[in-house]
Design a protein around this motif. Structure first.
Motif, PDB file in Angstrom:
ATOM      1  N   GLY A  17       0.832  -1.197   0.000  1.00  0.00           N
ATOM      2  CA  GLY A  17       0.000   0.000   0.000  1.00  0.00           C
ATOM      3  C   GLY A  17       0.861   1.239   0.000  1.00  0.00           C
ATOM      4  O   GLY A  17       2.084   1.183  -0.192  1.00  0.00           O
ATOM      5  N   PHE A  18       0.228   2.386   0.201  1.00  0.00           N
ATOM      6  CA  PHE A  18       0.952   3.660   0.181  1.00  0.00           C
ATOM      7  C   PHE A  18       1.839   3.792   1.421  1.00  0.00           C
ATOM      8  O   PHE A  18       1.457   3.369   2.514  1.00  0.00           O
ATOM      9  N   LYS A  29      -2.266   2.990  -6.740  1.00  0.00           N
ATOM     10  CA  LYS A  29      -1.812   1.978  -5.786  1.00  0.00           C
ATOM     11  C   LYS A  29      -1.115   0.826  -6.506  1.00  0.00           C
ATOM     12  O   LYS A  29      -0.113   0.280  -6.013  1.00  0.00           O
TER      13      LYS A  29
END
Length: 482
Positions: A7-8, A412
């Motif tokens: 993820g980020f 993403k």
């Protein structure tokens, strides 16, 4: 061994982006001079689907527009952010913004552009603005030149086609670097340097009758912009070594219309002439394919001694990108003109013919990362639409949420590929004047501004449904897109 990101990153900068020339207004306050954006008149017979270029005209038309006090020039007034920035930033803080990209109005600092000393009142406004951005918990991302060249530099000097303008620009940038050192970490030197000839007036400050063959004028002016950018990077190393200097492209890469070799090869050549701008500023030299293009077109870049050495020694440190939609190239219809392309029949149109393509966003990020391996910054991504205010004052914009949901999902995917992305700046988090059409009806914001195409309305700010959706996205660091 490297791990695949899921993820980020925790420090990912979620936020939004605007431009001084579309938001500030106050064109006649504290000695500000007119800029290239101030003469973009509103046209109530606008053909939204076929906007060939933004503003400009002949020198005589530009001078007439500058003297015109009867017509409506929306960018002179913006949404009055000059006076409402505290309240507007408070709304962005409420959404949870971690960064805010805006620009400095060159003519607010140097009203003519060629003065020896800057306007202290202009600098004081940006002192207040940048301090407020930081106080509200946001990282300021500042564009030095965003379609906002002092008009005098156009009418009296011929814009960046005149090498003298390099020195004026470097003086201006140096003032900003000195004034805001330690406060601004990310600087974008010039907005969308590749978006010529569509925005040759706003970006380069060259006008329609400045040369018989505008391409022969345009690319030497771009070279001067490259030299100016390299000098600014060189200056930043001395003034504020912690600052990061970047260049910015509007993604104009295209797909081939078919798998016919003619379509594939022409598309490759067209895309390469988009990469040309970042090839020079990130790799530090002119690629031979571009030199061949200029030679065959009879374009003389007017490269002076030490220009190439300067550019080589001072590459940009990150690449900022704007992305909205994609088009296709058909060799039986299209040529090398960057404006010459077709709409993709597999994508749905909008009134402005900016067709949504989330997979194109992922494709674009992948191509630029693979080519350069430098940090990327999403400087603009958004959806312009005609919003409807309901009787109870609510604004339901599921189309905007759908656009962002699909694009952030692809963002993403890019992060999971290991692409280093600094920030995501949604374009126009509050409704502003359109860059291309100078209308207010083309709304991008999560925040509605009660103002029409002629500047009428209360200018009251209202939260759209997308406001709360993006607030949730930021709070979950991009995990909850529902």
């Amino acid at each position: 061994m490297k791990k695949v990101p899921q993820g980020f990153p925790e420090n990912f900068l979620w936020g939004g982006a605007v431009a001084a020339c579309q938001i500030e207004g106050a064109y006649d306050v504290d000695g500000r001079g007119l800029s290239t954006s101030d003469i973009h008149r509103y046209d109530n017979h606008l053909d939204r689907a076929h906007i060939a270029k933004e503003g400009g005209g002949t020198r005589a038309e530009i001078l007439a527009a500058a003297a015109d006090t009867e017509s409506y020039y929306p960018k002179r007034y913006g949404i009055d952010f000059y006076h409402t920035y505290k309240e507007d930033l408070a709304l962005l803080k409420e959404m949870g913004f971690r960064c805010f990209r805006t620009s400095i109005s060159w003519s607010r600092i140097f009203p003519r552009g060629d003065e020896a000393e800057p306007s202290e009142k202009g600098l004081q406004f940006y002192d207040r603005l940048i301090d407020q951005i930081i106080q509200d918990g946001m990282e300021p991302i500042i564009t030095i030149s965003h379609y906002d060249i002092p008009l005098t530099l156009v009418t009296e000097y011929g814009g960046f086609a005149n090498r003298k303008v390099i020195d004026f620009f470097v003086r201006y940038a140096g003032v900003l670097l000195e004034r805001f050192k330690g406060k601004v970490k990310y600087w974008i030197v010039c907005n969308q340097v590749n978006l010529v000839p569509t925005v040759q007036f706003g970006s380069l400050g060259i006008y329609d009758d400045q040369a018989e063959n505008m391409e022969e004028l345009m690319y030497p002016a771009v070279h001067h912009q490259f030299v100016a950018g390299a000098k600014v990077v060189e200056l930043a190393k001395t003034i504020d070594p912690q600052a990061k200097m970047g260049t910015m492209l509007a993604d104009c890469t295209s797909y081939p219309a078919t798998c016919r070799p003619e379509d594939v090869v022409l598309t490759m050549k067209r895309n390469r002439m988009q990469y040309f701008f970042s090839d020079v500023q990130l790799r530090g030299e002119y690629p031979v394919y571009a030199l061949r293009y200029f030679e065959e077109k009879g374009i003389h870049l007017q490269i002076e001694e030490k220009d190439e050495e300067l550019i080589k020694a001072n590459p940009m440190q990150f690449l900022a990108l704007s992305y909205y939609s994609t088009k296709i190239i058909d060799a039986s219809k299209n040529g090398m003109d960057p404006r010459d392309s077709e709409q993709n029949p597999y994508l749905k149109p909008t009134p402005w013919e900016w067709r949504m393509d989330p997979l194109g966003f992922y494709n674009m990020l992948s191509q630029y990362w693979d080519r350069y391996q430098v940090p990327l910054l999403i400087a603009e991504n958004g959806f312009g639409a005609l919003d409807q205010v309901e009787a109870d004052g609510s604004i339901h914009d599921p189309y905007r949420i759908d656009y962002y949901r699909q694009h952030i999902a692809q963002l993403k995917e890019a992060v999971k590929d290991g692409i280093e992305i600094i920030a995501y700046c949604a374009w126009g988090p509050i409704d502003i004047i359109s860059s291309s059409s100078a209308e207010m009806s083309k709304r991008y914001g999560f925040i509605y501004v009660d103002q029409d195409d002629l500047g009428q309305g209360t200018r009251k700010r209202s939260r759209k449904d997308s406001f709360y959706w993006y607030q949730k996205v930021i709070a979950t660091n991009g995990e909850d897109l529902s």
